[in-house]
Scaffold this active site. Structure first.
Site: not given
Ligand code: AMP
Length: 140
Positions: A102, A104
């Protein structure tokens, strides 16, 4: 490291858990981050499974980055931002917490600091409103 089909973004892709959807096409999905580091914080993911950038098929990058650019421009416009930060983490040592690739997308304003990564769960009404604003900007 292998891909876990039960990660939370895989569940969102399968429709098993909800999200505040911003954009979808054949190859990608974009939705609000539930713990936004900035207003309008959106995640853009490929539909094809990969754990992160390191094991992804480069053939998917064209469609994925096109969606990142589309969402970045729409989020910038929707939030009257002066800039947009794109972040992408690979493996826990680099800060990755969800193991489906993903990007951001973070609208940024001069002098406004980012909130902590994976910090506080946002109000769902607010996230729904933010998603609607970005969708409206996408529809132009
Ligand atoms: P990363 O640390 O780059 O893996 O980021 C994962 C991101 O996913 C974090 O910013 C979380 O806040 C976000 N996240 C976790 N669970 C969910 C969810 N169910 N829906 C949307 N975002 C999420």
């Amino acid at each position: 490291m292998s891909y876990d089909t039960n990660n939370i973004f895989a569940k969102i892709l399968r429709g098993e858990i909800p999200c505040h959807k911003v954009y979808e096409d054949e190859h990608t999905l974009a939705f609000m981050d539930v713990m936004p580091q900035a207003d309008g914080h959106t995640l853009v993911i490929p539909k094809i499974p990969s754990r992160n950038l390191l094991d992804a098929d480069p053939k998917e990058f064209g469609a994925l980055m096109a969606s990142v650019q589309k969402v970045a421009n729409a989020a910038k416009q929707a939030f009257g931002a002066e800039g947009v930060l794109i972040q992408q983490f690979n493996e826990p040592a680099a800060g990755q917490t969800v193991f489906h690739l993903h990007f951001h997308v973070l609208p940024r304003h001069e002098g406004v600091p980012l909130r902590p990564h994976s910090g506080k769960m946002a109000d769902h009404g607010m996230l729904a409103g933010h998603a609607a604003k970005i969708r409206a900007a996408l529809e132009g």
